[in-house]
Design a protein around this motif. Structure first.
Motif, short mmCIF file in Angstrom:
data_model
loop_
_atom_site.label_atom_id
_atom_site.label_comp_id
_atom_site.label_asym_id
_atom_site.label_seq_id
_atom_site.Cartn_x
_atom_site.Cartn_y
_atom_site.Cartn_z
N ILE A 100 0.86 -1.19 0.00
CA ILE A 100 0.00 0.00 0.00
C ILE A 100 0.90 1.24 0.00
CG2 ILE A 100 -1.83 1.21 1.25
CD1 ILE A 100 -2.20 -1.84 2.49
N ALA A 101 1.03 1.85 -1.19
CA ALA A 101 1.95 2.97 -1.33
C ALA A 101 1.35 4.27 -0.80
CB ALA A 101 2.34 3.14 -2.80
N GLY A 102 0.02 4.32 -0.70
CA GLY A 102 -0.63 5.50 -0.14
C GLY A 102 -0.71 6.66 -1.11
N PRO A 103 -1.12 7.84 -0.69
CA PRO A 103 -1.50 8.15 0.69
C PRO A 103 -2.85 7.56 1.11
CG PRO A 103 -1.73 10.10 -0.71
CD PRO A 103 -1.13 9.03 -1.57
N PRO A 116 -1.61 -0.64 7.36
CA PRO A 116 -1.49 0.81 7.14
C PRO A 116 -0.66 1.13 5.89
CG PRO A 116 -0.07 0.10 8.94
CD PRO A 116 -0.86 -1.10 8.53
N VAL A 117 -0.77 2.36 5.44
CA VAL A 117 0.04 2.81 4.31
C VAL A 117 1.51 2.53 4.63
CG1 VAL A 117 0.90 4.88 3.13
CG2 VAL A 117 -1.55 4.61 3.54
N GLY A 118 2.23 1.99 3.68
CA GLY A 118 3.64 1.66 3.91
C GLY A 118 3.85 0.18 4.17
N VAL A 136 9.64 -10.89 2.60
CA VAL A 136 9.83 -9.99 3.75
C VAL A 136 8.71 -8.97 3.76
CG1 VAL A 136 11.36 -8.23 4.75
CG2 VAL A 136 12.37 -10.21 3.63
N LYS A 137 8.23 -8.62 4.95
CA LYS A 137 7.23 -7.57 5.05
C LYS A 137 7.92 -6.28 5.49
CE LYS A 137 3.20 -6.37 7.76
NZ LYS A 137 2.88 -6.51 9.17
N LEU A 138 7.68 -5.21 4.75
CA LEU A 138 8.25 -3.91 5.12
C LEU A 138 7.16 -3.05 5.77
CD1 LEU A 138 10.00 -3.06 1.70
CD2 LEU A 138 11.02 -4.25 3.65
N ASP A 139 7.54 -2.29 6.78
CA ASP A 139 6.61 -1.30 7.34
C ASP A 139 7.27 0.05 7.15
OD1 ASP A 139 4.57 -3.06 8.60
OD2 ASP A 139 6.34 -3.80 9.66
N LEU A 140 7.01 0.69 6.03
CA LEU A 140 7.69 1.94 5.70
C LEU A 140 6.86 3.12 6.21
CD1 LEU A 140 8.77 1.00 2.07
CD2 LEU A 140 10.13 0.85 4.16
N ALA A 141 7.52 4.02 6.88
CA ALA A 141 6.78 5.11 7.55
C ALA A 141 6.92 6.45 6.81
CB ALA A 141 7.28 5.24 8.99
N TYR A 142 7.22 6.39 5.51
CA TYR A 142 7.53 7.65 4.81
C TYR A 142 6.33 8.57 4.60
CZ TYR A 142 11.95 5.42 3.75
OH TYR A 142 13.16 4.81 3.84
N LYS A 143 5.12 7.98 4.47
CA LYS A 143 3.93 8.79 4.16
C LYS A 143 4.14 9.59 2.89
CE LYS A 143 1.83 8.03 8.30
NZ LYS A 143 2.09 6.60 8.23
N ASN A 144 4.89 9.03 1.98
CA ASN A 144 5.17 9.70 0.72
C ASN A 144 5.24 8.62 -0.34
OD1 ASN A 144 7.12 10.33 -1.48
ND2 ASN A 144 7.21 12.33 -0.48
N ARG A 145 4.35 8.73 -1.32
CA ARG A 145 4.17 7.66 -2.30
C ARG A 145 5.45 7.34 -3.08
NH1 ARG A 145 -0.25 5.19 -4.56
NH2 ARG A 145 0.02 4.55 -6.74
N ARG A 171 8.58 7.95 -2.38
CA ARG A 171 9.67 7.34 -1.59
C ARG A 171 9.33 5.91 -1.21
NH1 ARG A 171 11.91 11.06 3.10
NH2 ARG A 171 13.64 9.59 3.05
N THR A 172 8.05 5.66 -0.89
CA THR A 172 7.64 4.30 -0.54
C THR A 172 7.91 3.35 -1.72
OG1 THR A 172 5.98 5.18 0.96
CG2 THR A 172 5.69 2.90 0.26
N VAL A 173 7.57 3.81 -2.91
CA VAL A 173 7.78 2.98 -4.11
C VAL A 173 9.28 2.76 -4.35
CG1 VAL A 173 7.57 2.95 -6.62
CG2 VAL A 173 5.59 3.56 -5.21
N LEU A 174 10.06 3.83 -4.24
CA LEU A 174 11.50 3.72 -4.49
C LEU A 174 12.17 2.79 -3.48
CD1 LEU A 174 14.10 4.61 -5.98
CD2 LEU A 174 14.26 6.49 -4.35
N VAL A 175 11.86 2.99 -2.20
CA VAL A 175 12.51 2.17 -1.17
C VAL A 175 12.06 0.72 -1.28
CG1 VAL A 175 12.76 1.84 1.32
CG2 VAL A 175 12.90 4.13 0.36
N SER A 176 10.77 0.49 -1.55
CA SER A 176 10.30 -0.90 -1.75
C SER A 176 11.05 -1.55 -2.90
CB SER A 176 8.80 -0.92 -2.09
OG SER A 176 8.07 -0.24 -1.13
#
Ligand code: AMP
Ligand code: MG
Length: 407
Positions: free
Chosen positions: A350-353, A361-363, A378-387, A389-394
């Motif tokens: 879920i890339a959000g917002p 949750p988003v991330g 692996v499950k990631l819980d990314l807290a960026y709240k920014n679409r 960055r979430t996509v790039l880091v994933s």
């Protein structure tokens, strides 16, 4: 050996033009051992320019200014420099014939305004601008060197690379600074710092400096100093300490490292991407020659595509949701078979917002990599709240899962 850079131009202050000149000059100066202590941006105004020059002179031995050298009325740097260095404009015959030649080449008549570009401060040494009409100028006052350059990035760079840097090296004889960058992924800056406390403490005695440069799930560690042997030794120690957390050195990118490993092992990869929308395949295909190891991608954004193309079990999507371990593992396993590769990387998240729930949750992003005989997820819980960055880091973490567990 310290320097300052002053970028002149109203366009920089209202955000119309980004000051890319200063960053480039700073990078290049650091390579020849001159440290930039301050960068400022100021308005096209005589008083502002004089104030900035005067203040910089108290602090450093080299002041580089860019901008304000155009032939139009709003460009005041040349006149201001004459005033500041108590000199006047004289015609430089060599510069004039260069301008005339340039205009002949463009088949445009030379105007008075263009010709006036050859009027230059008498006490300045000229740094020729082979691709434009605004010359670079070198002044010396009380053992401080001032260099004035045009704002047009290509011309500024041309002048410095053609003559400026060599002259600076001859004049100041700076001791070159050596940089080593160690690239890490997956550990936060604070975690790294804790892990490295002892190693980091040992640097000071050796006159080495360490900088942490974090960016989207990755942290670059930059060692700076003058002693190459020591830097190499400390880098080797760090490599031992951090192991697979380090993915590369200096300018190497993650996708480059992975590409090289795949080539070496003669293996191929494909992707099945939901929340990353093709971003992993974009990273993998940025490099020329990637066709040797990258076969293709199925961007299965919609559940129907996951079910109909990737053959993910519809029942599993209904009960577990598309963002789940079982779904992402099926995506990877099936994509590998459908696209006939050695490995397949899959993402679902879920890339959000929007679209988050309390449970997911988003991330929340599941990533998986499948090979012939196993699948890792692996499950990631990314807290960026920014679409973005979430996509790039994933995407980067998914690529890194391939690197750390399979290559
Ligand atoms: P000037 O020398 O002031 O006539 O600058 C000419 C052009 O260069 C400007 O219109 C800007 O687009 C560009 N420029 C000026 N200063 C900078 C700077 N610090 N960084 C990047 N571009 C610049
Ligand atoms: Mg200007």
């Amino acid at each position: 050996m310290l320097a300052e850079i002053i970028a002149i131009g109203d366009e920089l202050l209202i955000g119309q033009t980004l000051d890319t000149n200063s960053g480039w000059i700073g990078e290049q100066l650091s390579l020849i051992g001159i440290k930039v202590q301050q960068i400022s941006s100021i308005t096209d105004q005589e008083s502002a320019i004089i104030e900035a020059l005067e203040a910089a002179k108290q602090r450093v031995k080299l002041v580089i200014i860019t901008g304000g050298l155009g032939p139009t009325k709003d460009d005041l740097t040349k006149q201001t420099l004459c005033e500041y260095f108590k000199t006047s404009l004289v015609l430089d015959q060599a510069v004039l014939s260069h301008i005339e030649k340039l205009y002949k080449k463009y088949r445009v008549p030379v105007s008075k305004m263009n010709r006036d570009q050859a009027l230059l401060p008498e006490t300045a040494k000229i740094l020729p601008n082979s691709i434009g009409t605004a010359s670079g100028m070198w002044f010396e006052q009380e053992a401080v060197v001032f260099i004035s350059l045009p704002g047009v990035p290509a011309e500024m760079k041309q002048i410095l690379t053609e003559t400026g840097f060599t002259k600076l090296q001859t004049f100041f004889k700076p001791d070159p600074i050596i940089y080593k960058t160690i690239r890490t992924i997956g550990l936060a800056e604070s975690k790294l710092a804790t892990l490295l406390t002892e190693w980091e403490n040992s640097l000071e005695l050796l006159n080495l400096k360490l900088a942490y440069l974090p960016a989207s799930g990755m942290v670059r560690l930059r060692i700076t100093g003058h002693n190459l042997k020591m830097i190499e030794q400390k880098t080797a120690e760090l490599t031992k300490l951090l192991g697979p957390v380090i993915y590369g050195y200096d300018k190497e990118t993650l996708e480059e490292i992975i590409g090289n490993l795949l080539i070496k092992q003669g293996k191929t990869v494909a992707t099945a991407e939901s929340c990353t929308g093709g971003s992993i395949s974009r990273l993998l295909t940025r490099l020329s020659g990637s066709s040797a190891y990258f076969k293709g991608a199925i961007v299965s954004y919609d559940n129907d595509v996951k079910i109909n193309v990737l053959k993910v079990n519809a029942q599993d999507i209904a009960t577990q949701g598309a963002v789940s371990q079982t779904v992402v593992e099926q995506m990877a396993t099936n994509a590998r078979q459908i696209l006939q590769t050695d490995f397949a990387i899959a993402t679902s998240g879920i890339a959000g917002p929007t679209g988050g729930t309390t449970e997911k949750p988003v991330g929340t992003v599941w990533i998986a990599v499948a090979s012939e005989d196993r699948v890792e997820s692996v499950k990631l819980d990314l807290a960026y709240k920014n679409r973005e960055r979430t996509v790039l880091v994933s995407s980067q973490y998914a690529l890194d899962l391939l690197r750390t567990t399979f290559l």
